[in-house]
Design a protein around this motif. Sequence first.
Motif, PDB file in Angstrom:
ATOM      1  N   MET A   1       0.832  -1.205   0.000  1.00 41.53           N
ATOM      2  CA  MET A   1       0.000   0.000   0.000  1.00 41.53           C
ATOM      3  C   MET A   1       0.869   1.258   0.000  1.00 41.53           C
ATOM      4  O   MET A   1       0.544   2.249  -0.652  1.00 41.53           O
ATOM      5  CB  MET A   1      -0.945   0.012   1.202  1.00 41.53           C
ATOM      6  N   LEU A   2       1.984   1.217   0.721  1.00 42.56           N
ATOM      7  CA  LEU A   2       2.889   2.367   0.729  1.00 42.56           C
ATOM      8  C   LEU A   2       3.521   2.576  -0.648  1.00 42.56           C
ATOM      9  O   LEU A   2       3.674   3.709  -1.099  1.00 42.56           O
ATOM     10  CB  LEU A   2       3.973   2.193   1.793  1.00 42.56           C
ATOM     11  N   ALA A   3       3.847   1.490  -1.329  1.00 41.25           N
ATOM     12  CA  ALA A   3       4.396   1.601  -2.687  1.00 41.25           C
ATOM     13  C   ALA A   3       3.383   2.278  -3.602  1.00 41.25           C
ATOM     14  O   ALA A   3       3.750   3.129  -4.420  1.00 41.25           O
ATOM     15  CB  ALA A   3       4.777   0.221  -3.218  1.00 41.25           C
ATOM     16  N   GLY A   4       2.108   1.914  -3.427  1.00 44.68           N
ATOM     17  CA  GLY A   4       1.048   2.537  -4.215  1.00 44.68           C
ATOM     18  C   GLY A   4       0.898   4.024  -3.922  1.00 44.68           C
ATOM     19  O   GLY A   4       0.392   4.784  -4.748  1.00 44.68           O
ATOM     20  N   ALA A   5       1.352   4.454  -2.738  1.00 44.95           N
ATOM     21  CA  ALA A   5       1.293   5.867  -2.363  1.00 44.95           C
ATOM     22  C   ALA A   5       2.586   6.601  -2.728  1.00 44.95           C
ATOM     23  O   ALA A   5       2.782   7.753  -2.352  1.00 44.95           O
ATOM     24  CB  ALA A   5       1.025   5.999  -0.869  1.00 44.95           C
ATOM     25  N   GLY A   6       3.480   5.892  -3.446  1.00 43.90           N
ATOM     26  CA  GLY A   6       4.695   6.530  -3.923  1.00 43.90           C
ATOM     27  C   GLY A   6       5.904   6.394  -3.003  1.00 43.90           C
ATOM     28  O   GLY A   6       6.920   7.050  -3.228  1.00 43.90           O
ATOM     29  N   ILE A   7       5.813   5.552  -1.990  1.00 41.22           N
ATOM     30  CA  ILE A   7       6.939   5.351  -1.079  1.00 41.22           C
ATOM     31  C   ILE A   7       7.815   4.229  -1.629  1.00 41.22           C
ATOM     32  O   ILE A   7       7.328   3.115  -1.847  1.00 41.22           O
ATOM     33  CB  ILE A   7       6.447   4.986   0.345  1.00 41.22           C
ATOM     34  N   PRO A   8       9.093   4.484  -1.875  1.00 42.49           N
ATOM     35  CA  PRO A   8       9.977   3.431  -2.398  1.00 42.49           C
ATOM     36  C   PRO A   8      10.040   2.248  -1.431  1.00 42.49           C
ATOM     37  O   PRO A   8       9.954   2.435  -0.219  1.00 42.49           O
ATOM     38  CB  PRO A   8      11.346   4.109  -2.506  1.00 42.49           C
ATOM     39  N   PRO A   9      10.188   1.037  -1.958  1.00 42.08           N
ATOM     40  CA  PRO A   9      10.234  -0.136  -1.078  1.00 42.08           C
ATOM     41  C   PRO A   9      11.453  -0.104  -0.156  1.00 42.08           C
ATOM     42  O   PRO A   9      12.490   0.477  -0.494  1.00 42.08           O
ATOM     43  CB  PRO A   9      10.313  -1.316  -2.050  1.00 42.08           C
ATOM     44  N   GLU A  10      11.285  -0.718   1.000  1.00 43.17           N
ATOM     45  CA  GLU A  10      12.385  -0.844   1.961  1.00 43.17           C
ATOM     46  C   GLU A  10      13.459  -1.728   1.350  1.00 43.17           C
ATOM     47  O   GLU A  10      13.150  -2.751   0.727  1.00 43.17           O
ATOM     48  CB  GLU A  10      11.857  -1.463   3.264  1.00 43.17           C
ATOM     49  N   ASP A  11      14.717  -1.329   1.491  1.00 44.36           N
ATOM     50  CA  ASP A  11      15.793  -2.116   0.881  1.00 44.36           C
ATOM     51  C   ASP A  11      16.326  -3.208   1.802  1.00 44.36           C
ATOM     52  O   ASP A  11      17.091  -4.060   1.368  1.00 44.36           O
ATOM     53  CB  ASP A  11      16.938  -1.210   0.401  1.00 44.36           C
ATOM     54  N   ARG A  12      15.920  -3.201   3.067  1.00 49.34           N
ATOM     55  CA  ARG A  12      16.331  -4.261   3.991  1.00 49.34           C
ATOM     56  C   ARG A  12      15.158  -5.196   4.255  1.00 49.34           C
ATOM     57  O   ARG A  12      14.004  -4.751   4.278  1.00 49.34           O
ATOM     58  CB  ARG A  12      16.789  -3.667   5.323  1.00 49.34           C
ATOM     59  N   PRO A  13      15.439  -6.477   4.471  1.00 49.45           N
ATOM     60  CA  PRO A  13      14.343  -7.391   4.796  1.00 49.45           C
ATOM     61  C   PRO A  13      13.727  -7.039   6.154  1.00 49.45           C
ATOM     62  O   PRO A  13      14.428  -6.535   7.042  1.00 49.45           O
ATOM     63  CB  PRO A  13      15.006  -8.770   4.827  1.00 49.45           C
ATOM     64  N   PHE A  14      12.446  -7.291   6.291  1.00 49.96           N
ATOM     65  CA  PHE A  14      11.737  -7.040   7.543  1.00 49.96           C
ATOM     66  C   PHE A  14      12.250  -8.007   8.602  1.00 49.96           C
ATOM     67  O   PHE A  14      12.291  -9.218   8.389  1.00 49.96           O
ATOM     68  CB  PHE A  14      10.231  -7.222   7.323  1.00 49.96           C
ATOM     69  N   SER A  15      12.650  -7.480   9.733  1.00 50.13           N
ATOM     70  CA  SER A  15      13.155  -8.273  10.853  1.00 50.13           C
ATOM     71  C   SER A  15      12.404  -7.842  12.109  1.00 50.13           C
ATOM     72  O   SER A  15      12.813  -6.892  12.786  1.00 50.13           O
ATOM     73  CB  SER A  15      14.660  -8.058  11.013  1.00 50.13           C
ATOM     74  N   PRO A  16      11.279  -8.495  12.422  1.00 48.72           N
ATOM     75  CA  PRO A  16      10.442  -8.032  13.526  1.00 48.72           C
ATOM     76  C   PRO A  16      11.172  -8.079  14.870  1.00 48.72           C
ATOM     77  O   PRO A  16      11.739  -9.102  15.241  1.00 48.72           O
ATOM     78  CB  PRO A  16       9.245  -8.968  13.508  1.00 48.72           C
TER      79      PRO A  16
END
Length: 179
Positions: A105-120
Amino acid sequence: MTRLFVAIDLPGQVKEILAALPRGLPMAKWVAADHLHLTLRFIGDVDDDTFAAIALALKQVSFAPFPLTLCGVGHFPPGRHPHVVWVGMEQSAPLLSLQHFIEAMLAGAGIPPEDRPFSPHITLARLRDAPPNAVERFEKEHLELVCPTFQADRFILYSSLLTRQGAIHTQEAVYPAGS
C-alpha cells in the motif's frame, strides 16, 4: 515535512515487563516504556500531500487480529560491534502478511520499497561503543525471556518529532483489524 513510521503498539503489561529489565549495559540509551513498539515500516520525512496519500492508502489494509509473543533478546548488527539491543518474537505468518500488505500500500502511495528485509523486533536500547562482552552477558541473562501473548488488533501511523530530549511520537491514525 513530517517524519512517519507504521507500528504495532504493545500492551501496557508487556511494556512494563520490558521496562523492568535490568539496565546494566554500559553506553546504552534505553527506550522509554511508552515508546516501545513493533515497527512495521519506517517511512521517514514526507510532505503534506504524501502524508495524506499514505494515510489514505493504509485504510486499504485489511487483516484479522492475530497473536504475537515476544521472546529472547539479541542485537544488531550481527557480530562484535552492537548498535541496538532488541527483543525478538515467535515467528508469525500473519505478521509477515500484514507487513507485506502495508509495504504494498505504501508503494502505491509513492513510497519506495524498503531495501532491507523485515526483521520483527522491539528496540530496547541503542548502544554507543558498548563492550561486546557486556552485550553478550545481557543476552545470556535474558535468553529465556518470554512475554505474555497479546492480540495484534490494530496498527498505527505515527509521526516522530526529534528533539534534544528524544523523539516525540504522535498517533496520526489508527487502523483496526477487520477494516
